[in-house]
Design a protein around this motif. Structure first.
Motif, PDB file in Angstrom:
ATOM      1  N   ASN A 286       2.636  -6.129 -13.242  1.00  0.00           N
ATOM      2  CA  ASN A 286       1.378  -6.755 -12.818  1.00  0.00           C
ATOM      3  C   ASN A 286       0.691  -7.559 -13.917  1.00  0.00           C
ATOM      4  O   ASN A 286      -0.355  -8.156 -13.682  1.00  0.00           O
ATOM      5  CB  ASN A 286       0.416  -5.702 -12.271  1.00  0.00           C
TER       6      ASN A 286
ATOM      7  N   ASP B 227       1.354  -9.998  -2.698  1.00  0.00           N
ATOM      8  CA  ASP B 227       0.044  -9.430  -2.363  1.00  0.00           C
ATOM      9  C   ASP B 227       0.177  -8.419  -1.232  1.00  0.00           C
ATOM     10  O   ASP B 227      -0.400  -7.323  -1.280  1.00  0.00           O
ATOM     11  CB  ASP B 227      -0.929 -10.542  -1.938  1.00  0.00           C
TER      12      ASP B 227
ATOM     13  N   ALA C  12       2.641  -1.674  -8.756  1.00  0.00           N
ATOM     14  CA  ALA C  12       2.206  -2.801  -9.588  1.00  0.00           C
ATOM     15  C   ALA C  12       1.659  -2.230 -10.878  1.00  0.00           C
ATOM     16  O   ALA C  12       0.567  -1.656 -10.906  1.00  0.00           O
ATOM     17  CB  ALA C  12       1.147  -3.626  -8.868  1.00  0.00           C
TER      18      ALA C  12
ATOM     19  N   MET D   7      -3.823 -12.436 -13.401  1.00  0.00           N
ATOM     20  CA  MET D   7      -3.035 -11.447 -12.663  1.00  0.00           C
ATOM     21  C   MET D   7      -3.605 -10.047 -12.837  1.00  0.00           C
ATOM     22  O   MET D   7      -3.726  -9.276 -11.872  1.00  0.00           O
ATOM     23  CB  MET D   7      -1.582 -11.479 -13.140  1.00  0.00           C
TER      24      MET D   7
ATOM     25  N   MET E 268      -4.432  -8.588  -9.150  1.00  0.00           N
ATOM     26  CA  MET E 268      -3.393  -7.906  -8.396  1.00  0.00           C
ATOM     27  C   MET E 268      -3.909  -6.576  -7.866  1.00  0.00           C
ATOM     28  O   MET E 268      -4.521  -5.803  -8.582  1.00  0.00           O
ATOM     29  CB  MET E 268      -2.137  -7.702  -9.252  1.00  0.00           C
TER      30      MET E 268
ATOM     31  N   LEU F   5      -3.125 -12.334  -5.882  1.00  0.00           N
ATOM     32  CA  LEU F   5      -2.246 -13.256  -6.596  1.00  0.00           C
ATOM     33  C   LEU F   5      -2.473 -14.693  -6.145  1.00  0.00           C
ATOM     34  O   LEU F   5      -2.433 -15.625  -6.960  1.00  0.00           O
ATOM     35  CB  LEU F   5      -0.783 -12.863  -6.390  1.00  0.00           C
TER      36      LEU F   5
END
Length: 433
Positions: free
Chosen positions: A191, A233, A243, A399, A403, A409
């Motif tokens: 991530n 996503d 992530a 990010m 995320m 994203l």
């Protein structure tokens, strides 16, 4: 809706490239009866071993290796400062995303006249395009990183999972696994890894930067890029993948305990696996990365040799660079310390043999065959922007903060593109929208 912006460099990129002049060779130590001594700066695994083997097999050139911090961790700043201070090394490692910045800032010189073009036919087209800018060549590719899917073959078999070949199948498999084993996910997505996201967009056919019209054109929000962002996503939102930073403490624990069964990877990452989860030797296999509509892979790393402006011995530097990029002896020297894949297609077979012989953890995973096929499928037209050290740092920040949120994203790519345009304008680029 995607949109494009044209970025015109004052004086144009072509003019900046043309301004890079060849450095004079300087006096050779060989004129005094000894070998010419050159300096080589790098941080990549296997560099010391390559230098040792070169020095043991060459009498006319002696390479002094200096390990510098990883490029974005201070190594690139050290190179810039050395050139500006008139204390340039003779040859340096530069990752592909950073080549345009080294060129536009006149940190490296063209190596076209030193025989770099001799290797064009044995390099993937996309790898050559990473170093050939404005009609000249500025680095000699020596390793590449085509994306592959590394997965726990033992657990796939135990759980009765089919290997996905498309991203749609990847989601279906992830849903099946999650339903049957709620504590397990199919894969972990880094991530904070901007290079990984770029590679996934590259695979999908995106091209975030384009200089084909003689100016910079930026487009990180085309449909290919946004489709990739939406896909991941949704995967994160539906709890179908983890992530988290790759090979951080949580990820290592997930691997050790079988809570995460795979990852999007490249050959250089095999060293991380063997270092962090040595107890899982024999459990892994490699497969082609799932695709959207074909066999394409993205690239996820890799670097070349560049000769800085002001280098005393560019010809000898290029002789060393060509040896590393073409010699089976160089591969044999480096693979015990590095699993990185050579860029030279003539070396793929020897790399496959040597990397499995030198690294028992890798043997049987099938990485060389999968990576070779992937290298041949990477789309050729991808370009990097004029300052990806800063660009990656900004994308990583976007990010990290986005995320896990709905549409995170996708929003990150929109904000990042706007930010990059603003930053390039501030740094002297003419921007038209």
């Amino acid at each position: 809706m995607s949109h494009r912006r044209n970025l015109t460099v004052r004086g144009s990129l072509a003019a900046g490239v043309a301004a890079a002049l060849l450095a004079s060779c300087g006096l050779s130590d060989a004129a005094e009866g000894g070998p010419t001594t050159i300096t080589f700066w790098s941080w990549t695994s296997g560099s010391q071993e390559a230098v040792d083997r070169f020095n043991a097999t060459h009498d006319d050139i002696h390479v002094v290796f200096e390990q510098v911090p990883a490029g974005t961790g201070g190594g690139y700043s050290k190179m810039y400062n050395a050139v500006r201070a008139g204390k340039s090394p003779d040859v340096v490692t530069v990752e592909y995303p950073q080549v345009p910045a080294f060129v536009t800032h006149n940190v490296v010189q063209p190596i076209t006249d030193y025989g770099a073009g001799e290797l064009r036919d044995v390099l993937p087209e996309w790898a050559w395009n990473q170093v050939a800018l404005g009609g000249d060549v500025y680095a000699l590719p020596y390793n590449i990183a085509p994306q592959v899917f590394l997965y726990r073959a033992d657990l796939f078999e135990e759980y009765g999972l089919d290997l996905p070949t498309t991203w749609e199948e990847f989601r279906d498999t992830a849903e099946q696994l999650r339903a049957e084993r709620p504590d397990t996910v199919l894969a972990t997505l880094g991530n904070t890894d901007a290079a990984l996201l770029a590679g996934l967009a590259w695979q999908a056919g995106a091209n975030w930067f384009d200089t084909g019209g003689g100016s910079w054109e930026v487009n990180a929000t085309d449909e290919a890029s946004l489709s990739v962002a939406r896909y991941w996503d949704d995967m994160v939102a539906d709890d179908l993948v983890n992530a988290e930073p790759l090979f951080a403490e949580k990820h290592i624990a997930d691997l050790q305990q079988g809570r995460s069964l795979g990852m999007i990877a490249a050959p250089w990452m095999l060293g991380n696996l063997s270092r962090f989860v040595p107890e899982l030797a024999g459990s892994w296999a490699a497969a082609p990365l799932p695709t959207w509509d074909g066999t394409a892979a993205g690239n996820y790393g890799g670097s070349g040799f560049a000769v800085p402006e002001g280098a005393d011995h560019p010809e000898e530097a290029m002789e060393f660079a060509r040896w590393v990029a073409t010699s089976p002896d160089a591969i044999a020297a480096m693979v015990p310390a590095s699993t990185a894949m050579p860029a030279n297609s003539d070396l793929y077979d020897i790399w496959a043999t040597e990397v499995e012989a030198a690294n028992p953890y890798v043997a049987g995973m099938g990485v060389p065959a999968v990576a070779t096929a992937a290298a041949e499928s990477v789309p050729p037209d991808w370009e990097w922007g004029p300052d990806m050290t800063d660009g990656f740092a900004r994308l990583m920040d976007e990010m990290t903060g986005s995320m896990g949120r709905p549409g995170g994203l996708e929003d990150a790519l929109h904000r990042w593109e706007d930010d990059i345009v603003d930053q390039l304008r501030l740094r002297g680029f003419d921007v038209t929208t």
